[in-house]
Scaffold this motif. Structure first.
Motif, PDB file in Angstrom:
ATOM      1  N   SER A 159       8.091  -1.137  -8.979  1.00  0.00           N
ATOM      2  CA  SER A 159       7.422  -0.077  -8.229  1.00  0.00           C
ATOM      3  C   SER A 159       6.027  -0.516  -7.772  1.00  0.00           C
ATOM      4  CB  SER A 159       7.297   1.173  -9.108  1.00  0.00           C
ATOM      5  OG  SER A 159       6.450   2.106  -8.493  1.00  0.00           O
ATOM      6  N   THR A 160       5.677  -0.130  -6.541  1.00  0.00           N
ATOM      7  CA  THR A 160       4.344  -0.439  -5.996  1.00  0.00           C
ATOM      8  C   THR A 160       3.396   0.757  -6.154  1.00  0.00           C
ATOM      9  OG1 THR A 160       5.128   0.259  -3.817  1.00  0.00           O
ATOM     10  CG2 THR A 160       5.228  -2.093  -4.294  1.00  0.00           C
ATOM     11  N   LEU A 161       3.717   1.669  -7.075  1.00  0.00           N
ATOM     12  CA  LEU A 161       2.911   2.879  -7.272  1.00  0.00           C
ATOM     13  C   LEU A 161       1.416   2.592  -7.501  1.00  0.00           C
ATOM     14  CD1 LEU A 161       2.474   5.916  -7.748  1.00  0.00           C
ATOM     15  CD2 LEU A 161       3.479   5.668 -10.005  1.00  0.00           C
ATOM     16  N   PRO A 162       1.025   1.678  -8.405  1.00  0.00           N
ATOM     17  CA  PRO A 162      -0.417   1.441  -8.602  1.00  0.00           C
ATOM     18  C   PRO A 162      -1.125   0.973  -7.322  1.00  0.00           C
ATOM     19  CG  PRO A 162       0.836   0.510 -10.429  1.00  0.00           C
ATOM     20  CD  PRO A 162       1.824   0.904  -9.386  1.00  0.00           C
ATOM     21  N   GLN A 163      -0.471   0.063  -6.587  1.00  0.00           N
ATOM     22  CA  GLN A 163      -1.069  -0.419  -5.339  1.00  0.00           C
ATOM     23  C   GLN A 163      -1.173   0.702  -4.308  1.00  0.00           C
ATOM     24  OE1 GLN A 163       1.376  -1.811  -7.161  1.00  0.00           O
ATOM     25  NE2 GLN A 163       1.682  -3.982  -6.642  1.00  0.00           N
ATOM     26  N   ASP A 164      -0.137   1.554  -4.236  1.00  0.00           N
ATOM     27  CA  ASP A 164      -0.160   2.666  -3.276  1.00  0.00           C
ATOM     28  C   ASP A 164      -1.277   3.652  -3.604  1.00  0.00           C
ATOM     29  OD1 ASP A 164       1.898   1.772  -1.672  1.00  0.00           O
ATOM     30  OD2 ASP A 164       3.462   2.823  -2.774  1.00  0.00           O
ATOM     31  N   MET A 165      -1.473   3.917  -4.902  1.00  0.00           N
ATOM     32  CA  MET A 165      -2.552   4.827  -5.325  1.00  0.00           C
ATOM     33  C   MET A 165      -3.908   4.278  -4.903  1.00  0.00           C
ATOM     34  SD  MET A 165      -1.796   7.642  -7.083  1.00  0.00           S
ATOM     35  CE  MET A 165      -3.211   7.990  -8.069  1.00  0.00           C
ATOM     36  N   TYR A 166      -4.144   3.014  -5.219  1.00  0.00           N
ATOM     37  CA  TYR A 166      -5.434   2.391  -4.902  1.00  0.00           C
ATOM     38  C   TYR A 166      -5.667   2.391  -3.392  1.00  0.00           C
ATOM     39  CZ  TYR A 166      -9.335  -0.858  -4.868  1.00  0.00           C
ATOM     40  OH  TYR A 166     -10.572  -1.410  -4.672  1.00  0.00           O
ATOM     41  N   ARG A 167      -4.635   2.027  -2.651  1.00  0.00           N
ATOM     42  CA  ARG A 167      -4.727   1.957  -1.186  1.00  0.00           C
ATOM     43  C   ARG A 167      -5.029   3.331  -0.587  1.00  0.00           C
ATOM     44  NH1 ARG A 167      -1.738  -2.055   2.178  1.00  0.00           N
ATOM     45  NH2 ARG A 167      -1.485  -3.041   0.170  1.00  0.00           N
ATOM     46  N   MET A 168      -4.334   4.349  -1.095  1.00  0.00           N
ATOM     47  CA  MET A 168      -4.490   5.702  -0.567  1.00  0.00           C
ATOM     48  C   MET A 168      -5.911   6.229  -0.784  1.00  0.00           C
ATOM     49  SD  MET A 168      -2.165   9.013  -1.497  1.00  0.00           S
ATOM     50  CE  MET A 168      -2.870   9.332  -3.091  1.00  0.00           C
ATOM     51  N   LEU A 169      -6.492   5.918  -1.954  1.00  0.00           N
ATOM     52  CA  LEU A 169      -7.809   6.451  -2.291  1.00  0.00           C
ATOM     53  C   LEU A 169      -8.952   5.597  -1.747  1.00  0.00           C
ATOM     54  CD1 LEU A 169      -7.028   7.586  -5.918  1.00  0.00           C
ATOM     55  CD2 LEU A 169      -7.334   9.024  -3.907  1.00  0.00           C
TER      56      LEU A 169
END
Length: 744
Positions: free
Chosen positions: A363-373
């Motif tokens: 899952s790319t969840l951590p990267q997506d969170m960082y990118r989004m914020l």
């Protein structure tokens, strides 16, 4: 603000528009920092002083005719007088952005707020404890990444939910959690207000001083045990043991909790909801049995039955979120049916995003969170599109909610620089546009009013340091773009001005709408019929079909638009869209939640990104440092004839580097970090709104199925959804037959 039209030369009247067979409209990316040509707006202040037309309320722009005391509106031709303030303002035109550019971004005066108002960004994580250790580990990683992205002065709250709702106080030396049990019945409410459980300002901790304590609190999270769930959840209404995921009640309580302080403690809050399965307990619980045999036993079409929501609960919750100034992002990490068709409204109608990850492994969840914020976003946005009098907006598409009072006004709670919206145009009367050059050309004006949170660093440039330290400020701004278009004198000029990727954007919105209302089969038919009619209109326009005694005689129907280079991509894009899981049938193994995720993703992408997501870009390399060809068709034949050893496929959400089985074994694998191919990959990853998954495959030694599945021109498909013929060539043959039938 990027604005892209389906045709840069507008049809002269409704007959010309209809006979062209093309959709007529625009896509708008309002918070994009630059326009579609890469130009920035002219920045300025005093947006409230910008003159407005007394008739249509359009804003003054460089396209308006100007006199000493008055101006003529470029949209409706109304003559307007200047106020004394405007006359004084325009006595120095060089200092006024609206006199030098048709694309302006103006600051509006600050609204005086109560002394208690602290415009600090507020973030709340709501974590599903009816889950696994792996899910919680992934969620912790994502939130630790999020904490790194949050600026100083942000407030953060940690909540958990299962059969109870937990609120964490992380401001003391040891994290303390207070739990409230969620009632099991669908009509139940929490027995106590959350403000009475824990005052909101005790729950919301400053990230600057409490980052380590928040991390410590995350480490204490454990899944609820099966014993806890059984005891807490108890028996369902029909005797079946119910789960313990009280998501609906938890979200409703959190929204009310935050909403009580909206406008005093915070200006905008974002809630990150982490889900590991369907809500199955208390208010808002969903019956996931409809994914099983339920629709089959009723004789229902699965492609139709699984797309609408089964309860209005989450749509109503989205309205509550909008009132509370809360944007909800849903992160679903699950491979079981979660009914995102019902849940999606909570995110998309509150200005948030919907993410779906099928497993915790890659899952790319951590990267997506960082990118989004990490990227900038606007909130409290109002979007308004106006046109000159001969035409008007028809349908509008995108993740917004329409104003209940004013037509063509959309509200967007939270908008980032990628979010894109679309509009259809239609003629206001049969007259259409003037055929004489003396009349004003077609005009479009888009106004976007929004608020941004300005961090202390930026404020210190304009204020004494003592006043600005640690304090955020809200800035209300008005961005306006006025565009002038020309008209096409004949159908050839319309066809020569087509932007295929923008046409694709409008088609995607239309087929999603048709799928939701009438089912996936209907969406497929709509798309297939559109291409057939367009091809027939094109062949008629270029007189490629000869008629004899009422019947058509032709040696060949031109289905590849050989006379019009701008249109030649359209058949491939339609073919690829029919092969996309968005429009594949249920029996082909498309998970309904994945279809909903794709609907939400594709309907917000700007046109060039959407085109990659539908028809991936395949390039080839001679070596990792030397590109061979910039673009290939998605077929095995293209791979063989190119003779290149390395291929790079960009499918927007997935990037694949494929070394052919005949590649020189001395070529470095995987490509080195400092080579051209890696540089290209890194640049693409940084430009994306979501983190693409990167896959390396060595042909002949590793399974190449993932890569080969993207070679869609080889796969079985035809326009009607029957998998009896093969590939793109056969698809064109089938379209030819349908065109002949249509033209009889």
């Amino acid at each position: 603000m990027a604005v892209r039209a389906t045709v840069s030369r507008f049809p002269i009247d409704s007959d010309a528009q209809e006979s062209s067979g093309l959709p007529w409209g625009v896509t708008v990316t309002p918070f994009a920092a630059k326009d579609e040509e890469g130009r920035s707006p002219a920045y300025g202040t005093d947006g409230h002083l910008l003159p407005r037309c007394e008739n249509c309320w359009a804003y003054f722009s460089t396209f308006c005719d100007l006199d000493q005391w008055s101006w003529t509106c470029c949209l409706c031709s109304q003559l307007n007088g200047f106020s004394s303030k405007a006359i004084a303002r325009y006595s120095h035109p060089e200092s006024c952005p609206e006199m030098t550019s048709s694309f302006v971004d103006l600051e509006l005066p600050e609204e005086r707020s109560d002394e208690g108002m602290q415009p600090q960004p507020v973030y709340v994580a709501a974590i599903d404890l009816s889950s696994s250790e792996e899910f919680l580990e992934l969620t912790k990683s994502a939130l630790l990444a999020a904490l790194e992205a949050l600026g100083p002065g942000s407030l953060f709250g940690l909540a958990t939910f299962s059969h109870k709702l937990g609120l964490y106080d992380v401001q003391g030396p040891i994290p303390v959690v207070k739990n409230v049990f969620i009632p099991p019945d669908t009509e139940g409410t929490l027995p106590i207000e959350l403000e009475d459980v824990m005052p909101l300002l005790q729950f919301l901790a400053p990230v600057e001083t409490c980052k380590d304590r928040i991390a410590s609190a995350l480490e204490t999270l454990r899944p609820t045990t099966s014993w806890e769930r059984t005891t807490g959840a108890g028996q369902g209404l029909d005797g079946i043991l119910m789960g313990g995921r009280g998501f609906g009640a938890a979200m409703e309580a959190l929204l009310n909790y935050l909403g009580s302080e909206y406008g005093s403690t915070f200006a905008l809050a974002r809630v990150f909801a982490f889900l590991s399965g369907p809500p199955d307990y208390g208010p808002g619980q969903l019956d996931t049995r409809r994914y099983g045999e339920q629709y089959a036993s009723k004789g229902e079409d699965a492609d139709r039955a699984l797309l609408p929501e089964q309860t209005p609960f989450y749509k109503d919750l989205a309205a509550l979120a909008a009132q509370a100034g809360v944007c909800v992002d849903i992160f679903a990490v699950t491979n079981e049916y979660t009914d995102l068709a019902s849940l999606k409204f909570l995110s998309i109608e509150s200005g948030g995003s919907l993410f779906l990850y099928s497993s915790t492994d890659d899952s790319t969840l951590p990267q997506d969170m960082y990118r989004m914020l990490s990227r900038p976003y606007a909130f409290g946005c109002i979007l308004r599109l106006r046109t000159s009098t001969e035409f008007k907006p028809g349908h509008s598409y995108g993740h917004f909610f329409p104003d209940p009072q004013y037509e063509n006004v959309q509200h967007i709670i939270c908008c980032d620089s990628y979010a894109t919206y679309a509009y259809d145009f239609e003629f206001a009367s049969a007259d259409g546009f003037s055929r004489h050059g003396s009349e004003p050309p077609p005009m479009v004006q888009i106004a976007f009013q929004y608020t941004v949170v300005v961090p202390p660093v930026e404020l210190s440039n304009s204020r004494p340091l003592s006043l600005s330290r640690g304090k955020y400020a809200l800035k209300r701004r008005l961005r306006i773009r006025t565009l002038q278009f020309s008209t096409a004198q004949n159908i050839s000029e319309i066809y020569d001005s087509v932007a295929p990727e923008v046409v694709l954007s409008l088609l995607v919105h239309k087929v999603i709408l048709a799928s939701l209302e009438q089912g996936v089969r209907e969406g497929r038919l709509l798309l297939h019929d559109w291409l057939v009619i367009l091809t027939a209109q094109y062949n008629n326009a270029y007189k490629l079909v000869q008629y004899h005694s009422g019947s058509s005689i032709t040696s060949q129907i031109d289905v590849s638009f050989s006379q019009c280079p701008e249109m030649q991509r359209l058949p491939r894009l339609v073919f690829a869209l029919l092969r996309n899981p968005l429009l594949r049938l249920h029996e082909e193994g498309v998970h309904p939640d994945y279809r909903i995720f794709l609907q939400c993703l594709l309907s917000v992408l700007e046109p060039s990104s959407l085109q990659r997501a539908v028809y991936p870009v395949l390039t080839s390399y001679s070596t990792p440092d030397e590109q061979a060809y910039p673009s290939h068709s998605l077929s095995r034949a293209a791979l063989i004839t190119s003779g290149s050893p390395i291929f790079f496929l960009d499918a927007f959400t997935t990037l694949v580097v494929f070394y052919s089985s005949t590649a020189d074994p001395t070529l470095p694998y995987p490509p080195p970090h400092d080579c051209l191919l890696r540089t290209t990959i890194n640049k693409l990853k940084q430009e994306r709104c979501i983190t693409p998954k990167l896959i390396f495959i060595r042909g002949g030694q590793e399974d190449a199925t993932i890569f080969e599945n993207y070679l869609i021109e080889e796969q079985d498909v035809d326009g009607s959804g029957l998998t009896s013929v093969t590939g793109f060539v056969s698809f064109l043959e089938e379209v030819t037959q349908s065109v002949l039938e249509y033209m009889k």
